[in-house]
Design a protein around this motif. Structure first.
Motif, PDB file in Angstrom:
ATOM      1  N   THR A 354       0.816  -1.219   0.000  1.00  0.00           N
ATOM      2  CA  THR A 354       0.000   0.000   0.000  1.00  0.00           C
ATOM      3  C   THR A 354       0.849   1.268   0.000  1.00  0.00           C
ATOM      4  O   THR A 354       0.293   2.373  -0.041  1.00  0.00           O
ATOM      5  N   SER A 355       2.160   1.142   0.038  1.00  0.00           N
ATOM      6  CA  SER A 355       3.022   2.317   0.120  1.00  0.00           C
ATOM      7  C   SER A 355       3.090   3.039  -1.221  1.00  0.00           C
ATOM      8  O   SER A 355       2.810   2.471  -2.286  1.00  0.00           O
ATOM      9  N   ALA A 356       3.498   4.303  -1.174  1.00  0.00           N
ATOM     10  CA  ALA A 356       3.663   5.087  -2.403  1.00  0.00           C
ATOM     11  C   ALA A 356       4.732   4.469  -3.296  1.00  0.00           C
ATOM     12  O   ALA A 356       4.610   4.487  -4.528  1.00  0.00           O
ATOM     13  N   THR A 357       5.769   3.906  -2.680  1.00  0.00           N
ATOM     14  CA  THR A 357       6.841   3.278  -3.466  1.00  0.00           C
ATOM     15  C   THR A 357       6.310   2.093  -4.255  1.00  0.00           C
ATOM     16  O   THR A 357       6.592   1.954  -5.457  1.00  0.00           O
ATOM     17  N   ALA A 358       5.518   1.249  -3.620  1.00  0.00           N
ATOM     18  CA  ALA A 358       4.951   0.086  -4.305  1.00  0.00           C
ATOM     19  C   ALA A 358       3.993   0.526  -5.409  1.00  0.00           C
ATOM     20  O   ALA A 358       3.969  -0.058  -6.498  1.00  0.00           O
ATOM     21  N   ARG A 359       3.190   1.553  -5.131  1.00  0.00           N
ATOM     22  CA  ARG A 359       2.246   2.022  -6.144  1.00  0.00           C
ATOM     23  C   ARG A 359       2.983   2.628  -7.336  1.00  0.00           C
ATOM     24  O   ARG A 359       2.561   2.467  -8.490  1.00  0.00           O
ATOM     25  N   LEU A 360       4.082   3.306  -7.075  1.00  0.00           N
ATOM     26  CA  LEU A 360       4.865   3.890  -8.160  1.00  0.00           C
ATOM     27  C   LEU A 360       5.520   2.798  -9.003  1.00  0.00           C
ATOM     28  O   LEU A 360       5.539   2.879 -10.241  1.00  0.00           O
ATOM     29  N   ILE A 361       6.013   1.768  -8.356  1.00  0.00           N
ATOM     30  CA  ILE A 361       6.572   0.627  -9.096  1.00  0.00           C
ATOM     31  C   ILE A 361       5.511   0.021 -10.012  1.00  0.00           C
ATOM     32  O   ILE A 361       5.795  -0.336 -11.156  1.00  0.00           O
ATOM     33  N   GLY A 362       4.285  -0.051  -9.504  1.00  0.00           N
ATOM     34  CA  GLY A 362       3.203  -0.616 -10.296  1.00  0.00           C
ATOM     35  C   GLY A 362       2.864   0.189 -11.543  1.00  0.00           C
ATOM     36  O   GLY A 362       2.225  -0.321 -12.465  1.00  0.00           O
ATOM     37  N   GLN A 363       3.304   1.449 -11.584  1.00  0.00           N
ATOM     38  CA  GLN A 363       3.020   2.326 -12.733  1.00  0.00           C
ATOM     39  C   GLN A 363       4.152   2.372 -13.750  1.00  0.00           C
ATOM     40  O   GLN A 363       3.965   2.869 -14.863  1.00  0.00           O
ATOM     41  N   LEU A 364       5.338   1.865 -13.381  1.00  0.00           N
ATOM     42  CA  LEU A 364       6.522   2.120 -14.193  1.00  0.00           C
ATOM     43  C   LEU A 364       6.472   1.486 -15.578  1.00  0.00           C
ATOM     44  O   LEU A 364       6.985   2.066 -16.540  1.00  0.00           O
ATOM     45  N   LEU A 365       5.886   0.297 -15.707  1.00  0.00           N
ATOM     46  CA  LEU A 365       5.835  -0.326 -17.023  1.00  0.00           C
ATOM     47  C   LEU A 365       4.970   0.495 -17.979  1.00  0.00           C
ATOM     48  O   LEU A 365       5.301   0.657 -19.150  1.00  0.00           O
ATOM     49  N   ASP A 366       3.866   1.008 -17.461  1.00  0.00           N
ATOM     50  CA  ASP A 366       2.955   1.767 -18.317  1.00  0.00           C
ATOM     51  C   ASP A 366       3.386   3.216 -18.494  1.00  0.00           C
ATOM     52  O   ASP A 366       3.117   3.827 -19.542  1.00  0.00           O
ATOM     53  N   GLU A 367       4.050   3.782 -17.476  1.00  0.00           N
ATOM     54  CA  GLU A 367       4.489   5.182 -17.530  1.00  0.00           C
ATOM     55  C   GLU A 367       5.963   5.254 -17.137  1.00  0.00           C
ATOM     56  O   GLU A 367       6.315   5.722 -16.063  1.00  0.00           O
ATOM     57  N   PRO A 368       6.857   4.801 -18.037  1.00  0.00           N
ATOM     58  CA  PRO A 368       8.274   4.742 -17.665  1.00  0.00           C
ATOM     59  C   PRO A 368       8.960   6.100 -17.616  1.00  0.00           C
ATOM     60  O   PRO A 368      10.028   6.224 -17.041  1.00  0.00           O
ATOM     61  N   HIS A 378      -0.943   9.953 -10.766  1.00  0.00           N
ATOM     62  CA  HIS A 378      -1.220   8.542 -11.049  1.00  0.00           C
ATOM     63  C   HIS A 378      -1.430   7.699  -9.789  1.00  0.00           C
ATOM     64  O   HIS A 378      -2.289   6.822  -9.770  1.00  0.00           O
ATOM     65  N   ILE A 379      -0.630   7.948  -8.742  1.00  0.00           N
ATOM     66  CA  ILE A 379      -0.685   7.037  -7.593  1.00  0.00           C
ATOM     67  C   ILE A 379      -1.399   7.641  -6.397  1.00  0.00           C
ATOM     68  O   ILE A 379      -1.750   6.917  -5.454  1.00  0.00           O
ATOM     69  N   GLY A 380      -1.637   8.977  -6.404  1.00  0.00           N
ATOM     70  CA  GLY A 380      -2.339   9.603  -5.299  1.00  0.00           C
ATOM     71  C   GLY A 380      -1.493   9.664  -4.038  1.00  0.00           C
ATOM     72  O   GLY A 380      -0.302   9.351  -4.043  1.00  0.00           O
ATOM     73  N   GLY A 381      -2.116  10.057  -2.958  1.00  0.00           N
ATOM     74  CA  GLY A 381      -1.405  10.150  -1.690  1.00  0.00           C
ATOM     75  C   GLY A 381      -0.773  11.509  -1.489  1.00  0.00           C
ATOM     76  O   GLY A 381      -0.867  12.408  -2.332  1.00  0.00           O
ATOM     77  N   ALA A 382      -0.134  11.651  -0.330  1.00  0.00           N
ATOM     78  CA  ALA A 382       0.488  12.923   0.042  1.00  0.00           C
ATOM     79  C   ALA A 382       1.675  13.223  -0.862  1.00  0.00           C
ATOM     80  O   ALA A 382       2.409  12.313  -1.264  1.00  0.00           O
ATOM     81  N   THR A 383       1.887  14.499  -1.144  1.00  0.00           N
ATOM     82  CA  THR A 383       3.014  14.906  -1.995  1.00  0.00           C
ATOM     83  C   THR A 383       4.334  14.451  -1.393  1.00  0.00           C
ATOM     84  O   THR A 383       5.230  13.976  -2.090  1.00  0.00           O
ATOM     85  N   SER A 384       4.465  14.579  -0.087  1.00  0.00           N
ATOM     86  CA  SER A 384       5.723  14.191   0.573  1.00  0.00           C
ATOM     87  C   SER A 384       6.018  12.716   0.392  1.00  0.00           C
ATOM     88  O   SER A 384       7.181  12.317   0.183  1.00  0.00           O
ATOM     89  N   SER A 385       4.964  11.874   0.419  1.00  0.00           N
ATOM     90  CA  SER A 385       5.199  10.433   0.262  1.00  0.00           C
ATOM     91  C   SER A 385       5.602  10.100  -1.174  1.00  0.00           C
ATOM     92  O   SER A 385       6.404   9.181  -1.406  1.00  0.00           O
ATOM     93  N   VAL A 386       5.082  10.838  -2.136  1.00  0.00           N
ATOM     94  CA  VAL A 386       5.464  10.618  -3.529  1.00  0.00           C
ATOM     95  C   VAL A 386       6.932  10.966  -3.723  1.00  0.00           C
ATOM     96  O   VAL A 386       7.684  10.209  -4.356  1.00  0.00           O
ATOM     97  N   TYR A 387       7.354  12.112  -3.177  1.00  0.00           N
ATOM     98  CA  TYR A 387       8.759  12.498  -3.307  1.00  0.00           C
ATOM     99  C   TYR A 387       9.673  11.503  -2.588  1.00  0.00           C
ATOM    100  O   TYR A 387      10.776  11.199  -3.059  1.00  0.00           O
ATOM    101  N   THR A 388       9.211  10.988  -1.463  1.00  0.00           N
ATOM    102  CA  THR A 388       9.996   9.983  -0.746  1.00  0.00           C
ATOM    103  C   THR A 388      10.136   8.712  -1.581  1.00  0.00           C
ATOM    104  O   THR A 388      11.209   8.110  -1.641  1.00  0.00           O
TER     105      THR A 388
END
Length: 432
Positions: A354-368, A378-388
């Motif tokens: 459920t982490s932002a990192t896992a959600r971002l990994i899930g997007q990489l093939l489609d949005e490299p 694409h993944i939602g959540g707090a801006t700080s968690s996306v940057y992290t």
């Protein structure tokens, strides 16, 4: 006499889009044995009056009053007699392509994007349009700092547009070809007046920039081009021919007609995959055939020359071979793409699902290729968690930056970009 790729003019006349340079004429590569020949009427020639539209060049250029133009045969009703061995080679290419298209279901979306980009990059390189993959990725994300990379992106969009015009079995229409050319040339300052327009001037390939003196090839006169294109689309929309045979002949004919002032090679090669899609040989993928053709550029031009001389066998053989190699190596890329999410997860230290990192990994093939703002969208959540998450994946080597700036950084999935590069190298190595 071999074809030469399009390029921007060195002189004032926009009609000469051919590169003039040393060419290796490979008789053994272009002239097959008699049992692999496919006879077609050779191109005829006609003496046409000539007068410079743009004064310039030498006295000989200015005095030229007549030019021998090439007149390809009409092919709408052409029924090629293909020897059994060559027909079998073409059918094997179709088998490999359809297997690729059908057997990688869950990975077809990212795979189709990867292969579309691979084909566009390689097709551009045949025209000596060179850029690194990182430059290409930057241009794909809107950066225009590298003109060659921007041209590659335009080629990608043009190819995608043309193929989608026949998805579902629709016919190939001249309007779609013109739209693709407009997309290809829209940002070229030299070509904007001619983008999406059939030429209304005599063009030529090689020789002088100011007149078709000593040209390597002079296409048919402009008043004949609309009729030739109508004849070509009738041939390309037939359903009673072998697919590889049809695509090869249609491509060679398009290059002979040379209907545009520039961009003929890239649109002509896009026509190959468009015919594959129209005939339902592919439903999802674009076969990166140009990666094999660019590896043997001189042979590619030479087989087009053989077509003009009255033998379609070499271009059919060349396309069948290139298609088989490209589809086979693309299956290797498909298998590698399938393992990437797990590798990225492992490299990132197996983050929570459920982490932002896992959600971002899930997007990489489609949005490299993405920015932080796009990742957040694409993944939602707090801006700080996306940057992290971005920092974590960067630290793990999963993504790499594409610009030197600290704000509004653009990122790319490193292994996917490397796979695109590696695919082209593997195809080229086998083609050679």
């Amino acid at each position: 006499m071999p074809f030469q790729p399009d390029q921007h003019p060195r002189g004032a006349n926009p009609a000469n889009r051919g590169q003039f340079g040393a060419v290796v004429h490979s008789e053994s590569a272009a002239r097959l044995t008699p049992d692999a020949q496919v006879q077609i009427d050779p191109h005829e020639t006609s003496a046409e009056p000539w007068q410079q539209a743009f004064r310039g060049g030498t006295a000989e250029d200015r005095k030229l009053s007549s030019v021998d133009v090439s007149l390809p045969p009409r092919i709408a009703d052409f029924n090629p007699s293909v020897p059994p061995a060559l027909a079998a080679e073409a059918e094997e290419a179709i088998r490999v392509i359809t297997t690729l298209d059908a057997t990688h279901g869950e990975h077809l979306a990212p795979l189709s994007t990867l292969l579309l980009r691979a084909e566009s990059v390689a097709s551009s390189k045949i025209e000596h349009v060179e850029a690194t993959l990182d430059d290409y990725a930057r241009a794909l994300h809107g950066s225009r700092a590298n003109a060659s990379a921007s041209s590659m992106v335009a080629s990608t969009r043009a190819l995608d547009d043309l193929i989608h015009s026949v998805t579902g079995g629709g016919d190939i229409h001249l309007d779609a070809i013109l739209r693709a050319h407009r997309t290809l040339m829209a940002d070229d300052p030299n070509e904007q007046p001619y983008a999406g327009r059939v030429r209304d001037m005599q063009n030529w390939i090689g020789g002088s920039d100011h007149a078709p003196r000593m040209a390597l090839y002079v296409p048919p006169p402009p008043q004949t081009v609309p009729g030739y294109l109508e004849d070509l689309t009738r041939f390309a929309n037939r359903d009673d021919l072998g697919v590889i045979v049809q695509a090869a002949v249609a491509h060679a004919q398009f290059e002979s007609i040379h209907p545009f002032t520039d961009g003929n090679g890239r649109i002509g090669r896009a026509l190959i995959n468009t015919i594959l899609r129209r005939r339902a040989t592919t439903h999802h993928v674009v076969v990166p055939i140009a990666s094999a053709l660019v590896a043997r550029r001189e042979t590619y031009f030479d087989v087009l020359g053989a077509y003009r001389d009255g033998d379609a066998g070499p271009i059919i053989h060349s396309l069948a071979e290139a298609s088989t190699i490209a589809a086979d190596e693309s299956r290797t890329s498909a298998r590698r793409l399938a393992t990437m999410p797990e590798e990225w997860t492992e490299a990132a230290g197996r983050p929570r699902r459920t982490s932002a990192t896992a959600r971002l990994i899930g997007q990489l093939l489609d949005e490299p290729v993405f920015s932080a703002d796009e990742a957040e969208l694409h993944i939602g959540g707090a801006t700080s968690s996306v940057y992290t998450a971005i920092e974590r994946l960067h630290g793990a080597g999963v993504i790499r930056p594409l610009t030197a700036r600290t704000r509004n950084q653009v990122w790319v999935a490193a292994s996917l970009a490397d796979e695109l590069d590696d695919l082209g190298h593997r195809i080229a190595a086998r083609a050679r």
